[in-house]
Design a protein around this motif. Structure first.
Motif, PDB file in Angstrom:
ATOM      1  N   LEU A 167      55.824   2.520  37.198  1.00 10.37           N
ATOM      2  CA  LEU A 167      54.461   2.612  37.719  1.00 10.37           C
ATOM      3  C   LEU A 167      53.906   4.028  37.553  1.00 10.37           C
ATOM      4  N   ASP A 168      54.727   5.026  37.795  1.00 11.70           N
ATOM      5  CA  ASP A 168      54.295   6.416  37.613  1.00 11.70           C
ATOM      6  C   ASP A 168      53.985   6.694  36.146  1.00 11.70           C
ATOM      7  N   ASP A 197      64.297  -0.566  42.822  1.00 11.97           N
ATOM      8  CA  ASP A 197      63.030  -0.048  43.328  1.00 11.97           C
ATOM      9  C   ASP A 197      62.698   1.296  42.695  1.00 11.97           C
ATOM     10  N   ALA A 198      63.728   2.112  42.474  1.00 11.35           N
ATOM     11  CA  ALA A 198      63.503   3.426  41.874  1.00 11.35           C
ATOM     12  C   ALA A 198      62.997   3.290  40.439  1.00 11.35           C
ATOM     13  N   SER A 199      63.570   2.350  39.699  1.00  8.21           N
ATOM     14  CA  SER A 199      63.124   2.139  38.320  1.00  8.21           C
ATOM     15  C   SER A 199      61.700   1.596  38.286  1.00  8.21           C
ATOM     16  N   LYS A 200      61.390   0.699  39.206  1.00  5.07           N
ATOM     17  CA  LYS A 200      60.029   0.163  39.289  1.00  5.07           C
ATOM     18  C   LYS A 200      59.035   1.292  39.540  1.00  5.07           C
ATOM     19  N   LYS A 201      59.353   2.185  40.462  1.00  2.75           N
ATOM     20  CA  LYS A 201      58.463   3.316  40.748  1.00  2.75           C
ATOM     21  C   LYS A 201      58.295   4.203  39.523  1.00  2.75           C
ATOM     22  N   ASN A 202      59.394   4.422  38.797  1.00  4.84           N
ATOM     23  CA  ASN A 202      59.305   5.241  37.586  1.00  4.84           C
ATOM     24  C   ASN A 202      58.343   4.632  36.565  1.00  4.84           C
ATOM     25  N   GLU A 231      50.330  -5.146  38.907  1.00  2.00           N
ATOM     26  CA  GLU A 231      51.588  -5.900  38.935  1.00  2.00           C
ATOM     27  C   GLU A 231      51.265  -7.389  38.922  1.00  2.00           C
TER      28      GLU A 231
END
Length: 265
Positions: free
Chosen positions: A145-146, A138-143, A156
Motif C-alpha cells: 500500500l505504501d 499485514d506488514a507485507s500488505k502495508k508495504n 483494495e
C-alpha cells in the motif's frame, strides 16, 4: 533498511512504476527487460539493471511482474528459484488470476494482483489491489500500500471485482480522452488554435477533477451551480441531456464489463 523493489518487464507500466519510485526515493530498485534499451532511462534514475528474471527474484523483496499476460507463466518459471515466503509477488498482468499466479510460482511466495490505469504513467494512477492470499502478512500488505500509494490512489478490491474495475477505471482514460477530444474539436470550430484549445481543455478537466476531489457536494449540484437560468451553459447542458450523455457513459462501462467477462470465460 530500505526495501528492494524489483520489476521484470519494464515496458510502459513496469517502467513507469520503477521511474515513479525512483523519483520518490526511499527504495532500492532493480529491474530486467528483455529489450535492454528500455532499461537505459531507468538506469539513469538509479535503477540497477539485472541480467535475468531470476536475478531480480533473488535480489528483491517485492517483485513487480510487468510482462504481457501470455508471457507470465514462462517468466515466473524463470523466477521461481529465487522466490521465498519472505518475498511478495505483485502482478500487473491483466487477466492472469491470482490462482494461476500462485500455481506458476508453486506457492513459494505470497501473490498480490494489481490493476493500474494509464495515469500511473504520470504518477496519478488508480491501483486496484487484491490481498486475498492468506499467506500475505499485514506488514507485507502495508508495504504494498505504501509503495503504490506513492504513485497514486490505492483501492483494495476482491478479485471478483477486477473486471468491473477494468471496465470503469482501467478503460476510463479512453472515455475521458474522448470527451476531451470533443471539446478540443469544438474549440477549434470556434476559432481557437488547436494548441490553445487543447491547453484550455486540459486545464478544465484538471480543475474540475480537483473540485470534485476536494468538495462534498453531489456532482449534479456542482453541475447545476455552473448553470444560470436562461444562460448559455444551460443551453449546452440541455443538448447533453437530450443526447443522454450520462446514460451513454453507463452503457459504455457496462459494455466493457460484459466484454471483459466474455474474455475471461
Amino acid at each position: 533498511m530500505a526495501l528492494t523493489i524489483g520489476c521484470v518487464g519494464c515496458g510502459n507500466m513496469g517502467g513507469a512504476i520503477l521511474a515513479g519510485l525512483a523519483r520518490k526515493g526511499g527504495y532500492e530498485l532493480c529491474g530486467y527487460n528483455r529489450t535492454p534499451a528500455r532499461m537505459r532511462p531507468l538506469e539513469e534514475l538509479g535503477v540497477r539493471v539485472m541480467e535475468s528474471p531470476l536475478a531480480v527474484a533473488q535480489a528483491a523483496d517485492v517483485l513487480v511482474l510487468g510482462v504481457k499476460p501470455y508471457q507470465a507463466a514462462d517468466v515466473l518459471a524463470q523466477m521461481r528459484g529465487g522466490l521465498t515466503k519472505e518475498k511478495t509477488l505483485v502482478s500487473v498482468a491483466a487477466g492472469v488470476s491470482r490462482q494461476r499466479l500462485a500455481q506458476a510460482v508453486e506457492q513459494r511466495c505470497p501473490v498480490v494482483r494489481c490493476m493500474p490505469n494509464t495515469p500511473a504513467l504520470v504518477g496519478m494512477g488508480v491501483f486496484a489491489l487484491c490481498f486475498e492470499d492468506p499467506a500475505l502478512s499485514d506488514a507485507s500488505k502495508k508495504n504494498i500500500l505504501d509503495l503504490f500509494g506513492a504513485l497514486g490512489v490505492c483501492v483494495e478490491l476482491a478479485e471478483a471485482k477486477f473486471t468491473a474495475f477494468s471496465a470503469l477505471i482501467g478503460a476510463g482514460p479512453a472515455y475521458v480522452f474522448a470527451m476531451m477530444q470533443g471539446l478540443v474539436q469544438a474549440g477549434v470550430t470556434l476559432g481557437f488554435q488547436h494548441r490553445e484549445s487543447r491547453e484550455m481543455v486540459t486545464a478544465l478537466f484538471g480543475g474540475c477533477a480537483r473540485m470534485a476531489e476536494q468538495g462534498t457536494a453531489p456532482l449534479m449540484q456542482m453541475r447545476d451551480d455552473v448553470c444560470s437560468p436562461g444562460g448559455l451553459t444551460m443551453a449546452g447542458v440541455n443538448v447533453l441531456d437530450r443526447a443522454g450523455l450520462a446514460g451513454l457513459l453507463v452503457e459504455a462501462v457496462l459494455a466493457a464489463d460484459k466484454r471483459g467477462r466474455e474474455m475471461e470465460s
